[in-house]
Design an enzyme around this catalytic site. Structure first.
Site, PDB file in Angstrom:
ATOM      1  N   TYR A  99      -7.781  -0.272   3.089  1.00 39.60           N
ATOM      2  CA  TYR A  99      -9.304  -0.410   3.224  1.00 39.60           C
ATOM      3  C   TYR A  99      -9.836   0.513   4.441  1.00 39.60           C
ATOM      4  O   TYR A  99     -11.026   0.584   4.247  1.00 39.60           O
ATOM      5  CB  TYR A  99      -9.630  -1.706   3.088  1.00 39.60           C
ATOM      6  CG  TYR A  99      -9.202  -2.763   2.148  1.00 39.60           C
ATOM      7  CD1 TYR A  99      -8.787  -2.147   0.917  1.00 39.60           C
ATOM      8  CD2 TYR A  99      -9.312  -4.095   1.940  1.00 39.60           C
ATOM      9  CE1 TYR A  99      -8.499  -2.852  -0.213  1.00 39.60           C
ATOM     10  CE2 TYR A  99      -8.934  -4.661   1.118  1.00 39.60           C
ATOM     11  CZ  TYR A  99      -8.483  -4.287  -0.290  1.00 39.60           C
ATOM     12  OH  TYR A  99      -8.163  -4.869  -1.289  1.00 39.60           O
TER      13      TYR A  99
ATOM     14  N   LYS B  52       6.663  -4.071   0.752  1.00 39.77           N
ATOM     15  CA  LYS B  52       6.984  -3.238  -0.462  1.00 39.77           C
ATOM     16  C   LYS B  52       7.808  -2.240   0.308  1.00 39.77           C
ATOM     17  O   LYS B  52       7.833  -1.004   0.282  1.00 39.77           O
ATOM     18  CB  LYS B  52       5.800  -2.637  -1.292  1.00 39.77           C
ATOM     19  CG  LYS B  52       6.184  -1.814  -2.424  1.00 39.77           C
ATOM     20  CD  LYS B  52       7.019  -3.043  -3.611  1.00 39.77           C
ATOM     21  CE  LYS B  52       7.130  -2.236  -4.784  1.00 39.77           C
ATOM     22  NZ  LYS B  52       8.187  -2.872  -5.805  1.00 39.77           N
TER      23      LYS B  52
ATOM     24  N   ASP C 109       5.602  -7.544  -5.622  1.00 36.60           N
ATOM     25  CA  ASP C 109       5.524  -7.857  -6.901  1.00 36.60           C
ATOM     26  C   ASP C 109       6.454  -9.201  -7.389  1.00 36.60           C
ATOM     27  O   ASP C 109       6.057  -9.711  -8.006  1.00 36.60           O
ATOM     28  CB  ASP C 109       6.434  -6.547  -7.795  1.00 36.60           C
ATOM     29  CG  ASP C 109       7.650  -6.108  -7.041  1.00 36.60           C
ATOM     30  OD1 ASP C 109       8.095  -6.410  -6.021  1.00 36.60           O
ATOM     31  OD2 ASP C 109       8.239  -5.134  -7.673  1.00 36.60           O
TER      32      ASP C 109
ATOM     33  N   ASP D 116      -5.255  -9.473   0.065  1.00 29.13           N
ATOM     34  CA  ASP D 116      -6.495  -9.801  -0.766  1.00 29.13           C
ATOM     35  C   ASP D 116      -6.186 -10.120  -2.239  1.00 29.13           C
ATOM     36  O   ASP D 116      -6.493 -11.131  -2.705  1.00 29.13           O
ATOM     37  CB  ASP D 116      -7.056  -8.280  -0.829  1.00 29.13           C
ATOM     38  CG  ASP D 116      -8.457  -8.492  -1.563  1.00 29.13           C
ATOM     39  OD1 ASP D 116      -8.928  -9.618  -1.699  1.00 29.13           O
ATOM     40  OD2 ASP D 116      -9.134  -7.452  -1.462  1.00 29.13           O
TER      41      ASP D 116
ATOM     42  N   ASP E 255      -6.190 -14.141  -3.833  1.00 25.98           N
ATOM     43  CA  ASP E 255      -7.009 -14.430  -5.028  1.00 25.98           C
ATOM     44  C   ASP E 255      -6.158 -15.449  -6.204  1.00 25.98           C
ATOM     45  O   ASP E 255      -6.522 -16.201  -7.017  1.00 25.98           O
ATOM     46  CB  ASP E 255      -7.634 -13.128  -5.572  1.00 25.98           C
ATOM     47  CG  ASP E 255      -8.914 -13.034  -4.783  1.00 25.98           C
ATOM     48  OD1 ASP E 255      -9.005 -13.600  -3.740  1.00 25.98           O
ATOM     49  OD2 ASP E 255      -9.465 -11.886  -5.249  1.00 25.98           O
TER      50      ASP E 255
END
Length: 369
Positions: free
Chosen positions: A141, A192, A225, A249, A253
């Protein structure tokens, strides 16, 4: 002592949900003999309308002078076609940067009364209590360079940069480990590392911090994942989850649905203590619901409880808000997003009615009813 709060209602449903949090804070002030003072400033689309930019200079100045900053939501469809650097969402990123709030805490707690609201089986989510610690000022971001351009072959390409420095990882790791020490002493760091170099550094640094400073905390690592799958498959295995910005983020959610709705997910954004902290619900501005007295204000009200706990050191008052919410839900009050039409004894209420009920429960706790 007065606690000065800057309100940034923002866009869409932001003003409505912020008003409910203020209603509950005023009830807390009455019950615990506290003084809260409020100022208000525009941000996001409201900032653009007022000053042409998503974070006006006056808003930034007021934020830096407040004891805490309380934000509703940003985002407005009518600005979707303007320069991306001037869109409402930039106001949120900019105020986070101005305040230096790098640690985003998103608690995910299940309410007994909402066990049947989630799409998951009750036995999977009953008693869920986890905390997502999300790095907030780095990663995709904020990384540079970024943009959209034509490559050497004349083909349009978009690009973003994910980067993290060792100090950035160290400071968020300390926050997560300390949070774990105050809970079940279990920390799962999400990355990751099988693909991304930033994740390889992330895993290395988090491991070092744990070994050197927090030997009492059990540290595990999980690819993002797999973490996304495990949150649905077996969420109670997690206590504290540490993530970089983008992964946090998305995962937080996802975790909100364990409680039945994104309207239940609060957040606190903390820095090093030299500047005010920022509090906001984790959902967006939902412009299509603005002014309809329909949306769930609970995430915003829980964010106010986090403010009492982290900025003002008022844990008893924070607990009173959380207990009031639990009581109102146990009494059967529901906004549309957590309404279960097949469950008897429930009453559908609007935004203002839910805020009023929680404020009244603060003033008349269940033990004295």
């Amino acid at each position: 002592m007065a606690h000065h709060i800057l309100l940034l209602p923002g866009d869409g449903i932001g003003p409505e949900i912020t008003a409910q949090a203020v209603k509950v804070l005023n009830a807390i002030a009455e019950r615990f003999k506290l003084t809260f003072t409020y100022d208000e400033a525009p941000i996001g689309g409201a900032g653009i309308a007022a000053s042409g930019v998503p974070l006006p200079d006056d808003t930034r100045d007021k934020a830096l002078k407040a004891d805490a900053v309380f934000l509703g939501a940003v985002g407005d469809y009518k600005y979707d076609d303007i320069d991306p650097k001037l869109r409402p969402e930039q106001g949120l990123l900019q105020v986070r940067q101005a305040l230096g709030v790098y640690a985003n805490l998103r608690p995910v707690s299940g309410y007994k009364a909402l066990t049947h609201t989630s799409t998951l089986k009750p036995e999977v989510i009953d008693g869920i209590d986890l905390l997502v610690v999300r790095e907030l000022t780095g990663g995709l971001y904020f990384g540079q360079p970024r943009g959209i351009e034509l490559n050497a072959q004349g083909v349009e390409r978009g690009f973003d940069t994910m980067e993290y420095t060792r100090p950035e990882i160290e400071r968020i790791a300390h926050v997560a480990f300390k949070a774990a020490q105050g809970r079940k002493k279990q920390l799962c760091s999400v990355d990751k590392a099988n693909v991304l170099k930033t994740s390889q550094l992330w895993r290395q640094v988090v491991t070092e911090i744990g070994e050197q400073h927090y030997p009492d905390v059990s540290l595990s690592h999980m690819y993002v994942d797999n973490a996304a799958m495990q949150l649905i498959r077996s969420p109670k295995q997690f206590d504290v989850m540490l993530t970089e910005n983008t992964f946090g983020d998305i995962l937080s959610d996802e975790a909100s649905m364990l409680t039945g709705s994104l309207g239940m997910l609060a957040s606190a954004s903390l820095g090093d203590g030299s500047k005010p902290f920022l509090y906001e619900p984790s959902h967006g501005s939902a412009p299509k619901y603005a002014g309809l007295n329909k949306v769930n204000p609970i995430a915003t009200i829980v964010s106010a409880a986090l403010m009492l706990r982290h900025s003002f050191n008022l844990p008893e008052a924070a607990n009173a808000i959380e207990q009031a919410i639990a009581q109102v839900l146990a009494d059967g009050l529901r906004t549309y997003d957590i309404m279960n039409d097949g469950e008897p004894g429930l009453k559908l209420v609007g935004t203002a009615e839910m805020g009023y009920a929680i404020a009244q429960a603060v003033l008349s706790p269940v033990a004295t009813r």
